[in-house]
Design a protein around this motif. Structure first.
Motif, mmCIF file in Angstrom:
data_model
loop_
_atom_site.group_PDB
_atom_site.id
_atom_site.type_symbol
_atom_site.label_atom_id
_atom_site.label_comp_id
_atom_site.label_asym_id
_atom_site.label_seq_id
_atom_site.Cartn_x
_atom_site.Cartn_y
_atom_site.Cartn_z
ATOM 1 N N ALA A 102 0.920 -1.222 0.170
ATOM 2 C CA ALA A 102 0.158 -0.203 0.086
ATOM 3 C C ALA A 102 0.803 1.198 0.016
ATOM 4 O O ALA A 102 0.523 2.272 -0.741
ATOM 5 C CB ALA A 102 -0.852 -0.194 1.057
ATOM 6 N N ILE A 103 2.141 1.430 0.666
ATOM 7 C CA ILE A 103 2.805 2.444 0.854
ATOM 8 C C ILE A 103 3.187 2.753 -0.568
ATOM 9 O O ILE A 103 3.398 3.949 -0.859
ATOM 10 C CB ILE A 103 4.025 2.245 1.705
ATOM 11 C CG1 ILE A 103 3.551 1.923 3.229
ATOM 12 C CG2 ILE A 103 5.075 3.367 1.830
ATOM 13 C CD1 ILE A 103 4.583 1.889 4.249
ATOM 14 N N VAL A 104 3.909 1.889 -1.228
ATOM 15 C CA VAL A 104 4.696 2.032 -2.305
ATOM 16 C C VAL A 104 3.845 2.092 -3.704
ATOM 17 O O VAL A 104 3.719 2.122 -4.833
ATOM 18 C CB VAL A 104 5.992 1.579 -2.721
ATOM 19 C CG1 VAL A 104 6.785 1.789 -1.470
ATOM 20 C CG2 VAL A 104 5.711 -0.323 -3.024
ATOM 21 N N GLN A 105 2.531 1.592 -3.292
ATOM 22 C CA GLN A 105 1.200 1.722 -4.414
ATOM 23 C C GLN A 105 1.597 0.707 -5.415
ATOM 24 O O GLN A 105 1.360 0.908 -6.513
ATOM 25 C CB GLN A 105 1.101 2.883 -4.999
ATOM 26 C CG GLN A 105 0.043 3.707 -4.144
ATOM 27 C CD GLN A 105 0.172 5.265 -4.698
ATOM 28 O OE1 GLN A 105 0.866 6.169 -3.871
ATOM 29 N NE2 GLN A 105 -0.444 5.496 -5.938
ATOM 30 N N ASN A 106 2.417 -0.503 -5.129
ATOM 31 C CA ASN A 106 2.754 -1.284 -6.109
ATOM 32 C C ASN A 106 2.454 -2.883 -5.405
ATOM 33 O O ASN A 106 3.147 -3.056 -4.490
ATOM 34 C CB ASN A 106 4.179 -1.163 -6.487
ATOM 35 C CG ASN A 106 4.738 -1.963 -7.631
ATOM 36 O OD1 ASN A 106 4.125 -3.160 -7.904
ATOM 37 N ND2 ASN A 106 5.714 -1.474 -8.376
ATOM 38 N N PRO A 107 2.091 -3.669 -6.093
ATOM 39 C CA PRO A 107 1.475 -5.085 -5.757
ATOM 40 C C PRO A 107 2.805 -5.832 -5.439
ATOM 41 O O PRO A 107 2.647 -7.116 -5.096
ATOM 42 C CB PRO A 107 0.587 -5.592 -6.579
ATOM 43 C CG PRO A 107 0.696 -4.724 -7.774
ATOM 44 C CD PRO A 107 1.031 -3.281 -7.468
ATOM 45 N N LEU A 108 3.836 -5.612 -6.215
ATOM 46 C CA LEU A 108 5.002 -6.085 -6.168
ATOM 47 C C LEU A 108 6.024 -5.974 -5.039
ATOM 48 O O LEU A 108 7.320 -6.502 -4.912
ATOM 49 C CB LEU A 108 5.791 -6.060 -7.740
ATOM 50 C CG LEU A 108 5.031 -6.765 -8.691
ATOM 51 C CD1 LEU A 108 5.880 -6.489 -9.957
ATOM 52 C CD2 LEU A 108 4.853 -8.055 -8.589
ATOM 53 N N ALA A 109 5.686 -5.113 -4.141
ATOM 54 C CA ALA A 109 6.449 -4.878 -2.942
ATOM 55 C C ALA A 109 6.321 -6.014 -1.902
ATOM 56 O O ALA A 109 5.379 -6.744 -1.901
ATOM 57 C CB ALA A 109 6.155 -3.380 -2.439
ATOM 58 N N ASP A 110 7.556 -5.900 -1.108
ATOM 59 C CA ASP A 110 7.396 -6.937 -0.288
ATOM 60 C C ASP A 110 8.016 -6.230 1.164
ATOM 61 O O ASP A 110 8.529 -5.146 1.253
ATOM 62 C CB ASP A 110 8.075 -8.343 -0.478
ATOM 63 C CG ASP A 110 9.488 -8.293 -0.522
ATOM 64 O OD1 ASP A 110 10.076 -7.422 -0.172
ATOM 65 O OD2 ASP A 110 10.228 -9.134 -0.889
#
Ligand SMILES: Nc1ncnc2c1ncn2[C@@H]1O[C@H](COP(=O)(O)OP(=O)(O)OP(=O)(O)O)[C@@H](O)[C@H]1O
Ligand SMILES: [Mg+2]
Lengths: 360, 253
Positions: A102-110
């Motif tokens: 959510a923070i980086v608005q990217n579903p590929l973040a972990d």
């Protein structure tokens, strides 16, 4: 038409509640199964009696059929802390995964995306190969301290770097994370390159593969407080988390300043990740795939996503732990390897599955 | 609620984009902003709703000094439909519109039946009731735009800013959306590209060029062949459409 719609919504609701209930039951059963396997194999039936008896303080379950007195000790003192650890870390990893995405608005973040992992590795590598000097207070905590300090230091550095020039945006966060991460990795390599310590290098490698072997009751309280407090906090943040998905522009017009929440959430997530990394090394993939699978099942609304991800993450890591112990006889595989090995096919299945298009 | 903007200046980087703009939107009036691409319409609107920091000037909405008020307080009074609304994650249309209730909620407050009703109503007004459970990412551009409008309606603002709200919309929905916005009976400030629509719906118009107000007045006063030629660097004739009695335009390079 409308009636149908209404009932399909209710069906989804029932399905969701059912899944949560199922996950809870599965966690309980897995816990009992998990404590019954190991060097000394204890029948499931007896494990259940022992666990029931102990946690209800003798009100439920009986120890009559238990064959050996040492069983209680093995289960409650040796194996249980590890199971609790697996549950907590699984929850923590998927929590941080959801939050980071959510923070980086990217579903590929972990959880490791913002340099936290390489920072933790650097700290651990430094602690193992160089050390903080014998006799100092720091030396006592050693690797755990090094990893925690490294993870925290990098996340603060990433935050500072991405705050330059005003607002903390998701792109700045990712870029800073990549840069700091690369820096830490090369510093780790540098330490390894100059270290003349084959044994030490082996433990560094081992550490980066993740392990729950060091679990003990004495470490559970810190872990439990950090992870459960984090879970509790974020369970009530679904409104802000949902708004985060819309991006800065829309969030502002809904009265929420994302820059502030990004910083706050990132510090909390870094604290949780740092603690987990300190105790169990790097356990990859959980924070990435569990939120993905849950999004595929329940959508991105954090009100539903969060509880499901927490439970599913916990269950997933408990099973990874079981497999790491039973897959090869008499050898305990590093759990990080297991999570990737189970995770990849699951992830590929999610991609191949029709109708699932990355985070939506 | 009325909006007063006075000597607003905004810089992006070192470049001055909005240059000393003053404008007024009277209570419940529909005011349009027209001008060529890149003249600074979006930048000006963003400065007004504080998505961009302003360099100089004041913005007063009702009795609220916007530039000095917290974002949350502003968002309770002011709704915005932006020009671009893309995202990487998926929500259903209903969840999306429900987010419009955010300004009226405390951080930990949950949505109640009243909120659900407001959302239902907003969906009805934008003709989206059948889309309630659809995923936002699967919608067409126009349906997305309507969803965002529904979200802004659910916000129950007393003033609305729209940046090219009829982008992506087919003719019917262009008309429906503007009709719907007009029926809200609140002050509206909208950047518009279509001059005929502007003539038809706006009570008052501001024409922008190079970050300044070029001229302002009623649509008839502003949308003259001379002004339009000057703004867009084209040849233009206007006429009274014999069927609708509205202002019509013929353009040529
Ligand atoms: N960061 C920036 N630095 C310098 N100039 C910028 C920056 N961002 C935008 N601009 C310029 O500011 C001008 C105004 O942009 P704006 O988006 O406000 O135009 P607009 O009137 O809304 O146009 P459109 O009709 O295409 O939406 C443009 O010329 C654009 O190139
Ligand atoms: Mg624009």
């Amino acid at each position: 038409m409308n009636m149908e719609k209404g009932s399909s919504v209710r069906q989804k609701q029932i399905f969701y509640v059912f899944v949560l209930f199922f996950l809870l039951c599965a966690i309980a059963i897995t816990a009992v199964y998990s404590v019954s396997i190991g060097q000394v194999s204890i029948p499931f039936q007896q494990s259940m009696q022992i666990v029931l008896h102990t946690i209800t303080n003798g009100h439920l379950g009986s120890l009559d059929q238990v064959e050996s007195d040492s069983y209680t000790n093995i289960i409650m003192q040796v194996r249980m802390p590890r199971v609790v650890f697996a549950l907590l870390i699984g929850m923590g990893l998927s929590l941080c995964g959801v939050v980071m995405q959510a923070i980086v608005q990217n579903p590929l973040a972990d959880p490791y995306i913002l340099g936290i992992s390489s920072g933790g590795s650097l700290g651990a590598t430094f602690a193992i190969l160089v050390g903080f000097g014998s006799g100092t207070v720091l030396a006592q905590f050693g690797v755990a301290f090094g990893a925690f300090a490294g993870a925290m230091a990098t996340s603060i550095l990433v935050l500072v770097l991405s705050s330059i020039g005003g607002k903390v945006t998701s792109i700045k966060l990712v870029l800073s994370g990549v840069v700091i991460g690369a820096l830490c990795s090369s510093l780790s390599s540098l330490v390894i390159f100059f270290a003349n310590d084959a044994e030490g290098i082996k433990s560094v490698t081992f550490w980066t593969m993740g392990s729950l072997a060091s679990s003990s009751w004495s470490k559970v309280p810190i872990m439990a407080i950090v992870v459960l407090a984090g879970c509790f906090l974020f369970l009530f943040q679904h409104r802000v988390l949902n708004t985060m998905l819309l991006g800065d522009e829309s969030a502002i017009t809904l009265g929420i300043n994302l820059s502030v929440f990004r910083k706050l959430y990132m510090i909390i997530a870094a604290l949780i990740t740092g603690t987990m990394v300190a105790y169990s090394g790097m356990i990859g993939f959980v924070g990435l795939i569990i939120p993905h699978i849950c999004r595929g099942l329940f959508g991105s609304d954090h009100k539903r996503l969060m509880p499901a991800s927490l439970l599913f993450g916990g269950l997933f890591l408990m099973w990874a732990d079981v497999l790491s112990r039973v897959l090869v006889a008499n050898v305990e595989l590093p759990i990080g390897i297991l999570t990737s090995v189970i995770g990849c096919p699951l992830f590929i299945y999610m991609i191949v599955k029709k109708g699932y298009n990355f985070g939506g | 609620m009325q909006l007063i903007v006075e000597s607003l200046e905004t810089k992006l980087g070192k470049k001055e984009i909005v240059k000393n703009i003053s404008l007024l939107v009277e209570n419940q009036k529909f005011v349009g902003v027209v001008g060529p691409n890149g003249c600074g319409k979006s930048t000006m609107l963003k400065s007004i709703y504080k998505s961009l920091p302003t360099h100089k000037g004041t913005v007063v909405l009702g009795d609220m000094d916007v530039l000095k008020t917290s974002q949350k307080k502003i968002s309770q009074k002011l709704g915005v439909v932006g020009q671009f609304n893309e995202m990487y994650f998926d929500l259903t249309v209903e969840q999306m519109v429900l987010l419009g209730r955010t300004p009226h909620k405390k951080l930990l407050e949950v949505d109640n039946q009243a909120d659900i009703d407001i959302v239902e109503n907003a969906l009805k007004q934008t003709n989206l009731l059948d889309y309630k459970d659809r995923s936002y990412l699967s919608l067409s551009g126009g349906e997305k735009q309507r969803t965002i409008l529904a979200r802004t309606i659910a916000q129950q603002p007393q003033f609305m800013i729209l940046d090219e709200p009829t982008n992506h919309l087919d003719i019917r929905y262009q008309l429906e959306i503007l009709q719907c916005v007009k029926k809200l009976n609140i002050g509206i400030l909208a950047a518009l590209h279509d001059l005929e629509t502007a003539a038809q719906y706006c009570d008052y118009l501001y024409a922008m060029k190079d970050g300044r107000i070029y001229t302002s007045g009623t649509p008839e006063e502003v949308l003259t062949p001379e002004t339009i030629s000057e703004l867009y660097q084209i040849k233009c004739e206007t006429y009274k459409n014999p069927i609708t009695n509205q202002l019509g335009f013929v353009y040529q390079i």
